[in-house]
Design a protein around this motif. Structure first.
Motif, PDB file in Angstrom:
ATOM      1  N   SER A 131       0.767  -1.439   0.217  1.00 36.07           N
ATOM      2  CA  SER A 131       0.108   0.104  -0.306  1.00 36.07           C
ATOM      3  C   SER A 131       0.445   1.290   0.301  1.00 36.07           C
ATOM      4  N   GLY A 132       2.392   1.520   0.511  1.00 39.01           N
ATOM      5  CA  GLY A 132       2.860   2.322   0.467  1.00 39.01           C
ATOM      6  C   GLY A 132       3.221   2.576  -0.907  1.00 39.01           C
ATOM      7  N   LEU A 157      -2.792  18.707   0.905  1.00 38.94           N
ATOM      8  CA  LEU A 157      -1.585  18.076   1.441  1.00 38.94           C
ATOM      9  C   LEU A 157      -0.897  18.544   2.841  1.00 38.94           C
ATOM     10  N   SER A 158      -0.824  20.422   2.482  1.00 40.85           N
ATOM     11  CA  SER A 158      -0.614  20.941   3.779  1.00 40.85           C
ATOM     12  C   SER A 158      -1.711  20.313   4.718  1.00 40.85           C
ATOM     13  N   ARG A 159      -0.584  21.333   6.167  1.00 36.46           N
ATOM     14  CA  ARG A 159      -1.423  20.668   7.347  1.00 36.46           C
ATOM     15  C   ARG A 159      -2.487  21.340   7.775  1.00 36.46           C
ATOM     16  N   ARG A 160      -3.048  22.827   7.516  1.00 33.02           N
ATOM     17  CA  ARG A 160      -3.831  23.318   7.486  1.00 33.02           C
ATOM     18  C   ARG A 160      -5.285  22.968   7.053  1.00 33.02           C
ATOM     19  N   ASN A 161      -4.674  22.888   5.261  1.00 38.48           N
ATOM     20  CA  ASN A 161      -6.366  22.263   4.512  1.00 38.48           C
ATOM     21  C   ASN A 161      -5.904  20.117   4.894  1.00 38.48           C
ATOM     22  N   ARG A 162      -6.143  19.427   5.902  1.00 39.36           N
ATOM     23  CA  ARG A 162      -5.694  18.341   6.289  1.00 39.36           C
ATOM     24  C   ARG A 162      -6.920  18.625   7.176  1.00 39.36           C
ATOM     25  N   LEU A 164       1.188  10.509   8.118  1.00 37.88           N
ATOM     26  CA  LEU A 164       1.875   9.235   7.584  1.00 37.88           C
ATOM     27  C   LEU A 164       2.008   9.949   6.727  1.00 37.88           C
ATOM     28  N   ALA A 165       1.286   9.671   5.957  1.00 38.89           N
ATOM     29  CA  ALA A 165       0.221   8.957   4.592  1.00 38.89           C
ATOM     30  C   ALA A 165       1.216  10.533   3.689  1.00 38.89           C
ATOM     31  N   ALA A 166       0.886  11.865   4.211  1.00 40.08           N
ATOM     32  CA  ALA A 166       0.687  13.108   3.923  1.00 40.08           C
ATOM     33  C   ALA A 166       2.661  13.458   3.909  1.00 40.08           C
ATOM     34  N   PHE A 167       3.400  12.734   4.821  1.00 37.67           N
ATOM     35  CA  PHE A 167       4.751  12.593   4.759  1.00 37.67           C
ATOM     36  C   PHE A 167       5.632  11.715   3.363  1.00 37.67           C
ATOM     37  N   GLU A 168       4.777  10.792   3.391  1.00 39.32           N
ATOM     38  CA  GLU A 168       5.184   9.744   2.492  1.00 39.32           C
ATOM     39  C   GLU A 168       5.362   9.515   1.466  1.00 39.32           C
ATOM     40  N   ILE A 169       4.184  10.983   1.311  1.00 40.28           N
ATOM     41  CA  ILE A 169       3.909  11.654  -0.581  1.00 40.28           C
ATOM     42  C   ILE A 169       5.061  12.536  -0.719  1.00 40.28           C
ATOM     43  N   ALA A 170       4.641  13.430   0.119  1.00 42.67           N
ATOM     44  CA  ALA A 170       5.747  14.777   0.008  1.00 42.67           C
ATOM     45  C   ALA A 170       7.396  13.766  -0.350  1.00 42.67           C
ATOM     46  N   LYS A 171       7.429  12.695   1.211  1.00 42.25           N
ATOM     47  CA  LYS A 171       9.468  11.680   0.189  1.00 42.25           C
ATOM     48  C   LYS A 171       9.079  11.453  -1.345  1.00 42.25           C
ATOM     49  N   ALA A 172       7.929  10.912  -1.779  1.00 44.34           N
ATOM     50  CA  ALA A 172       7.967  10.130  -2.746  1.00 44.34           C
ATOM     51  C   ALA A 172       8.210  11.515  -3.879  1.00 44.34           C
ATOM     52  N   ASP A 186       1.091   3.095  -3.429  1.00 40.59           N
ATOM     53  CA  ASP A 186      -0.221   4.041  -3.417  1.00 40.59           C
ATOM     54  C   ASP A 186       0.571   5.340  -3.143  1.00 40.59           C
ATOM     55  N   ARG A 187       1.445   5.714  -1.851  1.00 41.19           N
ATOM     56  CA  ARG A 187       2.426   7.124  -1.952  1.00 41.19           C
ATOM     57  C   ARG A 187       2.770   7.912  -3.593  1.00 41.19           C
ATOM     58  N   ASP A 188       3.538   6.436  -3.592  1.00 40.27           N
ATOM     59  CA  ASP A 188       4.385   6.848  -5.303  1.00 40.27           C
ATOM     60  C   ASP A 188       3.913   7.072  -6.104  1.00 40.27           C
ATOM     61  N   ALA A 189       2.104   6.880  -6.194  1.00 40.22           N
ATOM     62  CA  ALA A 189       1.339   6.502  -7.215  1.00 40.22           C
ATOM     63  C   ALA A 189       1.215   8.144  -7.760  1.00 40.22           C
ATOM     64  N   ILE A 190       0.697   8.619  -6.075  1.00 40.65           N
ATOM     65  CA  ILE A 190       0.030   9.970  -5.686  1.00 40.65           C
ATOM     66  C   ILE A 190       1.383  10.735  -6.569  1.00 40.65           C
ATOM     67  N   ALA A 191       2.045  11.089  -5.951  1.00 37.86           N
ATOM     68  CA  ALA A 191       3.530  11.728  -6.398  1.00 37.86           C
ATOM     69  C   ALA A 191       3.530  11.479  -7.898  1.00 37.86           C
ATOM     70  N   HIS A 192       3.648  10.488  -8.589  1.00 40.57           N
ATOM     71  CA  HIS A 192       3.980  10.477  -9.513  1.00 40.57           C
ATOM     72  C   HIS A 192       2.776  10.336 -10.492  1.00 40.57           C
ATOM     73  N   THR A 193       1.624  10.082 -10.530  1.00 44.72           N
ATOM     74  CA  THR A 193      -0.487  10.987 -10.308  1.00 44.72           C
ATOM     75  C   THR A 193       0.832  13.364 -10.239  1.00 44.72           C
ATOM     76  N   MET A 194       0.800  13.568 -10.019  1.00 46.97           N
ATOM     77  CA  MET A 194       0.500  14.853  -9.318  1.00 46.97           C
ATOM     78  C   MET A 194       2.503  15.384 -10.239  1.00 46.97           C
ATOM     79  N   ALA A 195       3.100  14.970 -10.525  1.00 48.26           N
ATOM     80  CA  ALA A 195       4.283  15.115 -11.276  1.00 48.26           C
ATOM     81  C   ALA A 195       3.970  15.270 -12.592  1.00 48.26           C
TER      82      ALA A 195
END
Length: 988
Positions: free
Chosen positions: A581-582, A645-650, A663-671, A584-593
């Protein structure tokens, strides 16, 4: 009976076009009420209203209201003692205290109103939405297709004002109970706030006492309580009034806001009769008996609710149904925008230099766009969207600084919180799924598939596929019916384009991209295998802990040593699935890029200009209906993903039931570091680079932004219209680091002195600064002077060509040259200096010790000024090149300048294309400068100068006998003749 049968939306299954009317009679004329009310339209005040009703010690005034109705004068007799008591209470000033307290609370604006724009008093900005009288039969009757044409052609229902809701009905009977209903965003809560404030200010004299209750509060209270205790607990100052409510014949109005939150049972078996205000019963029983007129029968009651909950009150207990239709008249929309955008405080405290004409121009452009019957006209049926439009325009036009809390994503997230505030979709459903979570799962899926397929119009089949394909249970079907009845039109409206009347579009285009981004970030985009795997992993994870304890005990008694081994193997599955499932975070980052750096979108306008065009329209001739439309662009989609993904909006989304873990936001930012930053290092076109900077601002991750900005050694934003907002975004993003920028290109960016002030910290760190073609006058030169005199300035090359610097601006720049220690190249080409400006620079030039190149071309300099500059340059330690071409220099001046020698005088003056009897080494540079700047120069004057240059070339060629030099002359002459030919043909 199931909700699918009981709900108002008793529609043929599968038909998304047959929806309840909410915008009937969209263009009719009506009376317009502009008076005290909430500045935030729609249900924007719901959160605040709930806070108010939670608060104790709120007083309620008693003011008399005489409407246009026939009021029964025959009242039941009451004791003189009670009347005397009441007079004593009134004389004591308790009612006045209640009135003042309640007015203060209900006049207060939500945080979002103050955060995303100026806060207006209720007396300053309010436009009453259209209220139409309805009936239970009409509510239950299926509506025709939800198209703009049908809305315009629907039979007109009677318009009724808020103050006349309790007038006698058509049969002459006095109305006591009113049900005021409307879909999400039509303004129910705002209207209630207005009603209370009107009463407090003496504008609702029909009632002597108004007691508002939040049905959400009542739904959370499970203890038995009496009506008397319920009132005094909320409003302590009424403790002397409540005991005489029944005996004093006070004209009392109870306001029950948000009835959909309560589960009412009007059966005698479900709710017993109660006529004693002192008898403790469940809060829902108090509401039922008030509506039955069994408890305080003379009291008037107004109930607000969504359409799906209208049937919860039997029709025999309702005297009048009224529907809030929003701003169904375009004139109401224009009036709201006029009042909201023309307020003195609209342009903000930091923009005093903004003239009222700019605000008037903004209102005029918006008004013209509404008159075109554009999609925005359909969107602004909902007062909530009018608020969103005004807030977005305030963000785009009047923002001078952008604090972390002020982002476009934050505006949309707060807008959804104002309208949904964590409400559950259906209080009778056992899942209690939040309305926003349901929207993210269903409407978000539709939005995402539209973004991926690059389309904005959706057919009924598209809606069925996204909403109905997974309907398996009665509960899911009921939720869908409630959604269709209450929420659907908030997000989707009929398309207004000819030929597409039976398709739907998102009410606000950017909302499609926001919901698509939310759908992806929440992790709703999963395959069937991923969904099954997640559910199985959760089940195994929960069961494994309990089974482990049992197995350990049994293994100690029985020699079954293979059981722990087998069970440990079983426990591997959740761990393995968590690793999978981790991905998925890479997939989200890839979609964003991928979406952020799509090459086909490279040369579109930046996203802020796109939003501006979607609201104000595009000036110019309208597109022909047969003309092929442009491809849809969805460049806000990845930016919203980052913003969510910003802290305030979350944190806000958590309140709405849409949880995004840290943790999900951190992993997405890392990816994202592997994808977004790497692609951002590549050279991007100016508009795309602006989008990238805006993405970093919306993301609100300082560490990530700093790493991304450090990789940008050159920033090219040429031809991007740098509004105050964009300047603030650029300054905010670049401030995350302190590294030096090799080059910042702001050519033709509509900069002014205010822009330079905003960008001051960034400009200090730029080695090469391009500010050509920005209409920078003397005020801007004053800012540039302060920049160059700053001790941390590292600017080595400054280009100010094609700006109206003038004499005064030259004096500021001369002062800067005298004290600057970094500048090596200064271009003042075509800056209207004249001889006085050149003289001002020459006077202070000797105090400079670092300048190497000075361009004063095309400034109407005469021989005296040119020679004065050159004389100073000859004595300068480092200045070795002065550009003086395209000035008014005579033949004598040319000969004097031609006599300069680099080895002897230490300076070279670039005046003509010749150097004595030879071609100048800088002839190509001079012609290139002319060609680049020709669109901004006087063509006739350029033609005259080119003719003089050609004559000079021919004269110099005739004076040399060297064949090699003659060939060089002929080559340069051909280039000049070619340029003259193109200039005359208009092809250059």
């Amino acid at each position: 009976m199931s909700r699918a049968v009981r709900c108002q939306g008793c529609l043929p299954w599968g038909s998304w076009a047959l929806l309840p009317r909410g915008r009937a009679g969209s263009r009719g004329t009506r009376g317009v009420s502009v008076c005290a009310g909430a500045a935030v339209p729609g249900p924007a005040g719901r959160c605040f209203l709930r806070k108010i009703l939670h608060t104790s010690s709120i007083s309620l005034p008693s003011v008399r209201y005489q409407g246009n109705s026939q009021e029964s004068s025959a009242q039941p007799g009451s004791s003189r003692h009670a009347q005397s008591q009441l007079r004593n209470v009134a004389s004591s000033g308790a009612i006045k205290k209640h009135q003042k307290s309640l007015s203060a609370w209900f006049s207060h604006q939500p945080n979002e109103e103050r955060q995303f724009g100026p806060s207006f008093s209720l007396d300053a900005v309010h436009v009453d939405p259209v209220i139409r009288e309805s009936s239970l039969e009409e509510i239950l009757k299926p509506s025709p297709d939800l198209t703009i044409q049908n809305q315009l052609q629907q039979p007109r229902r009677k318009v009724i004002s808020l103050h006349n809701l309790f007038d006698v009905d058509a049969c002459g009977r006095q109305v006591k109970n009113v049900v005021l209903y409307g879909t999400v965003g039509t303004g129910k809560s705002t209207l209630i706030k207005k009603m209370v404030v009107d009463w407090c200010h003496g504008r609702l004299p029909r009632f002597e006492l108004v007691i508002p209750f939040s049905c959400e509060d009542l739904s959370h209270s499970h203890a038995h309580v009496s009506l008397r205790r319920l009132i005094t607990k909320k409003y302590q100052h009424l403790r002397d009034v409540v005991p005489v409510l029944e005996a004093s014949n006070l004209r009392v109005l109870f306001i029950l806001n948000g009835l959909e939150r309560l589960n009412l049972d009007f059966r005698l078996a479900g709710t017993e009769l109660c006529c004693d205000p002192n008898e403790p019963v469940p809060p829902s029983a108090i509401v039922v008996n008030l509506l039955r007129k069994y408890l305080l029968p003379e009291a008037s009651i107004i109930v607000t609710t969504r359409p799906s909950a209208v049937r919860r009150i039997p029709g025999k207990y309702v005297g009048r149904y009224a529907e809030i239709c929003g701003f169904s008249d375009t004139n109401l929309q224009k009036l709201y925008f006029q009042m909201r955008l023309s307020q003195p405080g609209c342009s903000g405290e930091e923009s005093q230099d903004r003239s009222p004409a700019e605000q008037e121009n903004l209102v005029e452009m918006l008004s013209r766009n509404l008159e075109r019957h554009n999609q925005i006209t359909a969107a602004c049926f909902l007062p909530s969207y009018c608020w969103l439009v005004c807030t977005t325009l305030h963000f785009l036009y009047f923002t001078r600084t952008v604090p972390p809390s002020q982002t476009l994503t934050g505006i949309y997230t707060s807008f959804l919180r104002l309208n949904f505030s964590g409400e559950v979709l259906d209080s009778t459903d056992p899942t209690h799924i939040s309305m926003m979570k349901y929207v993210a799962k269903t409407v978000g899926k539709l939005a995402y598939e539209g973004v991926m397929s690059r389309k904005t119009c959706f057919s009924e089949e598209d809606l069925q596929q996204c909403f109905e394909v997974e309907m398996k249970t009665e509960s899911e079907l009921n939720l869908l019916e409630v959604f269709r009845s209450d929420v659907f039109r908030f997000f989707l409206s009929p398309c207004v384009q000819p030929g597409k009347e039976h398709t739907f579009v998102f009410t606000i285009p950017a909302m499609q991209e926001y919901l698509a981004a939310l759908y992806v970030v929440l992790g709703e985009k999963k395959t069937l295998a991923q969904r099954v795997g997640k559910e199985l992993s959760e089940v195994i994870g929960k069961v494994s802990e309990d089974v482990a304890v049992v197995v350990n005990i049994v293994s100690k008694v029985l020699p079954l040593r293979f059981l722990p081994v087998l069970f440990n193997l079983l426990k591997i599955f959740p761990r393995y699935f968590s690793r999978v499932s981790g991905k998925d975070r890479d997939a989200i980052a890839h979609t964003m890029a991928e979406e952020l750096f799509k090459e086909e979108d490279y040369y579109n306008d930046d996203v802020l200009d796109q939003i501006n065009s979607s609201i104000l329209g595009v000036e110019g001739p309208m597109r022909h209906p047969d003309e092929a439309p442009d491809d849809e662009v969805f460049e806000l989609f990845p930016i919203f993903m980052g913003g969510i993904l910003s802290r305030r909006n979350r944190a806000i989304l958590e309140q709405l039931g849409c949880s995004i873990k840290n943790l999900a936001a951190f992993e997405i930012a890392k990816a994202m570091k592997k994808t977004v930053i790497r692609k951002g290092r590549k050279g991007l076109p100016p508009s795309e680079l602006m989008d990238y900077l805006f993405f970093l601002h919306e993301f609100q991750n300082e560490r990530f932004t700093a790493e991304a900005v450090r990789s940008l050694r050159a920033v090219n934003l040429s031809s991007v219209k740098m509004t105050p907002l964009k300047c603030s975004v650029l300054a905010s993003v670049m401030s995350t680091t302190c590294h030096e920028v090799e080059e910042l290109n702001l050519t033709s960016c509509n900069l002014d002195s205010g822009s330079l002030r905003t960008l001051f910290p960034v400009l200090l760190r730029c080695k090469a600064l391009h500010l050509q073609l920005n209409s920078l006058g003397s005020d801007a030169c004053k800012e540039i002077r302060d920049l160059l005199l700053h001790d941390k300035c590292v600017v080595r090359s400054l280009r100010l060509a094609n700006n109206p610097v003038g004499e005064q601006g030259a004096r500021y720049l001369a002062e800067a040259l005298a004290g600057n220690r970094s500048l090596a190249q200064l271009s003042l080409l075509h800056t209207a200096l004249g001889d006085p400006g050149a003289e001002a620079i020459a006077q202070r030039l000797a105090e400079n010790q670092h300048l190497q190149e000075l361009n004063l071309g095309y400034n109407s300099l005469t021989d005296a000024a040119a020679l004065r500059v050159v004389e100073v340059a000859k004595r300068h330690e480092t200045l070795d090149k002065v550009h003086l071409y395209f000035n008014d220099i005579s033949e004598d001046g040319k000969r004097a300048l031609d006599s300069l020698r680099m080895d002897r005088d230490g300076v070279r003056a670039l005046v003509f294309l010749t150097a004595g009897t030879d071609v100048s080494d800088y002839w190509s540079h001079i012609l290139n400068v002319v060609q680049r700047n020709l669109p901004f120069w006087d063509r006739e004057r350029v033609r005259q100068h080119l003719t003089l240059l050609l004559q000079d070339l021919e004269s110099s060629r005739s004076q040399t006998a060297n064949p090699w030099r003659k060939a060089k002359f002929l080559r340069v002459e051909s280039e000049v003749k070619k340029m003259l030919g193109k200039l005359q043909d208009g092809s250059l």
